[in-house]
Design an enzyme around this catalytic site. Sequence first.
Site, mmCIF file in Angstrom:
data_model
loop_
_atom_site.group_PDB
_atom_site.id
_atom_site.type_symbol
_atom_site.label_atom_id
_atom_site.label_comp_id
_atom_site.label_asym_id
_atom_site.label_seq_id
_atom_site.Cartn_x
_atom_site.Cartn_y
_atom_site.Cartn_z
ATOM 1 N N ARG A 91 -30.174 39.957 -20.657
ATOM 2 C CA ARG A 91 -29.917 39.360 -19.335
ATOM 3 C C ARG A 91 -29.863 40.443 -18.270
ATOM 4 N NH1 ARG A 91 -23.594 38.425 -18.736
ATOM 5 N NH2 ARG A 91 -22.875 39.928 -20.269
ATOM 6 N N LYS A 111 -28.251 42.624 -13.424
ATOM 7 C CA LYS A 111 -27.612 42.053 -14.610
ATOM 8 C C LYS A 111 -27.317 40.580 -14.332
ATOM 9 C CE LYS A 111 -23.676 42.981 -17.690
ATOM 10 N NZ LYS A 111 -22.559 43.911 -17.958
ATOM 11 N N ASP A 123 -28.919 32.595 -22.069
ATOM 12 C CA ASP A 123 -29.644 32.072 -20.902
ATOM 13 C C ASP A 123 -30.079 33.176 -19.939
ATOM 14 O OD1 ASP A 123 -27.243 32.853 -19.879
ATOM 15 O OD2 ASP A 123 -26.653 30.892 -19.077
ATOM 16 N N GLY A 124 -29.716 34.409 -20.245
ATOM 17 C CA GLY A 124 -30.118 35.501 -19.366
ATOM 18 C C GLY A 124 -29.314 35.594 -18.083
ATOM 19 N N ARG A 181 -28.584 53.988 -24.694
ATOM 20 C CA ARG A 181 -27.363 53.826 -25.485
ATOM 21 C C ARG A 181 -27.558 54.437 -26.864
ATOM 22 N NH1 ARG A 181 -25.889 48.546 -23.119
ATOM 23 N NH2 ARG A 181 -27.245 48.377 -21.320
ATOM 24 N N ASP A 250 -24.100 49.710 -28.977
ATOM 25 C CA ASP A 250 -24.996 49.355 -27.866
ATOM 26 C C ASP A 250 -24.283 49.439 -26.524
ATOM 27 O OD1 ASP A 250 -23.755 47.073 -29.276
ATOM 28 O OD2 ASP A 250 -24.466 45.917 -27.585
ATOM 29 N N ASP A 260 -20.993 48.695 -19.632
ATOM 30 C CA ASP A 260 -20.811 47.336 -20.155
ATOM 31 C C ASP A 260 -19.350 46.904 -20.148
ATOM 32 O OD1 ASP A 260 -23.428 46.843 -20.329
ATOM 33 O OD2 ASP A 260 -23.540 46.598 -22.492
HETATM 34 P P1 AMP Z 1 -22.823 42.503 -24.178
HETATM 35 O O1 AMP Z 1 -21.756 41.760 -24.906
HETATM 36 O O2 AMP Z 1 -22.895 42.131 -22.709
HETATM 37 O O3 AMP Z 1 -22.767 43.971 -24.385
HETATM 38 O O4 AMP Z 1 -24.195 41.972 -24.762
HETATM 39 C C1 AMP Z 1 -24.555 42.081 -26.111
HETATM 40 C C2 AMP Z 1 -25.974 41.583 -26.276
HETATM 41 O O5 AMP Z 1 -26.067 40.210 -25.948
HETATM 42 C C3 AMP Z 1 -26.983 42.280 -25.377
HETATM 43 O O6 AMP Z 1 -28.188 42.376 -26.074
HETATM 44 C C4 AMP Z 1 -27.093 41.343 -24.214
HETATM 45 O O7 AMP Z 1 -28.318 41.480 -23.522
HETATM 46 C C5 AMP Z 1 -26.998 39.996 -24.898
HETATM 47 N N1 AMP Z 1 -26.476 38.963 -24.003
HETATM 48 C C6 AMP Z 1 -25.215 38.824 -23.539
HETATM 49 N N2 AMP Z 1 -25.111 37.763 -22.733
HETATM 50 C C7 AMP Z 1 -26.325 37.187 -22.663
HETATM 51 C C8 AMP Z 1 -26.865 36.051 -21.980
HETATM 52 N N3 AMP Z 1 -26.108 35.263 -21.200
HETATM 53 N N4 AMP Z 1 -28.170 35.784 -22.157
HETATM 54 C C9 AMP Z 1 -28.945 36.552 -22.937
HETATM 55 N N5 AMP Z 1 -28.505 37.629 -23.597
HETATM 56 C C10 AMP Z 1 -27.205 37.955 -23.471
HETATM 57 MG MG MG Z 2 -23.771 45.503 -24.020
#
Ligand code: AMP
Ligand code: MG
Length: 491
Positions: A91, A111, A123-124, A181, A250, A260
Amino acid sequence: MTIHFPFQNTYAALPDSFYARVAPTPVAAPRLIKLNRPLALHLGLDPDLLATPEGAEILAGARVPDGADPIAMAYAGHQFGHFVPQLGDGRAILLGEVIDTDGIRRDIQLKGSGPTPFSRRGDGRAALGPVLREYIVSEAMAALGIPTTRSLAAVVTGEHVMREAVLPGAVLTRVAASHIRVGTFQFFAARGDNDGVQKLADHVIARHDPHAANAERPYHALLEGVIARQADLVARWLSVGFIHGVMNTDNCSISGETIDYGPCAFMDHYDPATVFSSIDEMGRYAYANQPKIALWNLTRLAECLLPLFADDKDQAIEQAQIMLGGFAEKFTTAYQAGLRRKIGLFTARDGDEALVQGLLDAMAKSQADFTLTFRRLGDAARDSDNDSVRQLFADPTAFDEWAVRWRQRIADEPQSAAERHAAMRAVNPAFIPRNHRVEAVIEAAMNRDDFAPFEQLLAVLSRPFEDQPEFADYADPPKPEQRVLQTFCGT
Ligand code: AMP
Ligand code: MG
């Protein structure tokens, strides 16, 4: 009129396997709710242009600026210890890189800007609450002098996102020294793509460790650089009571920036076992575990780099272990130096570590507020009659007993009380983004479309080391009914 960003796109020039080319998805009704003007200027961007409707469209992902080459970066990662071979920007979309006024290359990333090939079932998109939280906490960290990604802008999209409830959508513009990362290296290593690992390592050396290019063993120097930055970063986190919350590989930046911001939080009363994140049931990422986890993450990075260290695997492992073995000393040195400064010491002596630990133990036992204890200790250093710090302890005599030892120790140094007071104020903030304040800001924005509390909190947090008597209550810990016990990812 078209807005031109002076983008360079060095990451997008790497092989196709490093990313997916994808444009942001336009949104219904973008509305700029915050633009970080000083940061825009620092990046060589015109804040007045960014504030126009066209600028807001760019910051919402509704329009791609001239010069951008939008990509979603590929990465893998260990999430709570479990390896996921493909995560990636699900996303987030990197628009490009600019060179800031310090000559440093900075990524500009949206983001919450729509789905990418890495979105899996997501949903991105991003919800307004987490966007405001990241904006507030990352800018507070920057003001505290802690390496961090920055927030350039926040935009509401005029669309809703479905989470545990239907929430307003938003896009954050994030600025980073890079978005590479530990998990980026893992992405290639897990595929046995040694060439990819090497190309990424070369890119990182050029970008973050230029001295390594001339080192006898450049890839060793690269790992040493990342180890040193993470050791320093985590020491700084601990010195302000910060808990990242999701230290997955990550979310562990090669540049050494905090990245993050999810269920992150600052602790109020001192308790080394503090965990806020609702998803961290085992306390893996508790406050005091963070150095251990950083080393764990660095070990995963070292594993990726083994083929670059030596042809002989055993030799490569031995060399990696020696470098990783240096983490503990680097961390401890930075952490102890930080704590010595926090209690007002100008010199280092045997026994200082035990002295500081004595204070921390008393704080833990007496549920003393972490931030206020150190801030008020500065006042007690100037004026021995000042009893505001002892009042923070459930058992004030525990502080009194400790203070006898402390006063003896500082009396041995030549600095005046005023000098010590000033030095302590410069390292012990009065204002941190306290959870209950952040939650109140989010509540006002979401339920009443009122962003005044957000602006006010940002203003206070931009000067964390100044007293700001008119905003004294922003320094207060939560009242019992205001305490926030859990924070959520909100993804
Ligand atoms: P995060 O918890 O934000 O570090 O995200 C962990 C993984 O989940 C990463 O690959 C993000 O891009 C993916 N991700 C988190 N939220 C979404 C979302 N709403 N739509 C698509 N991918 C997501
Ligand atoms: Mg992340």
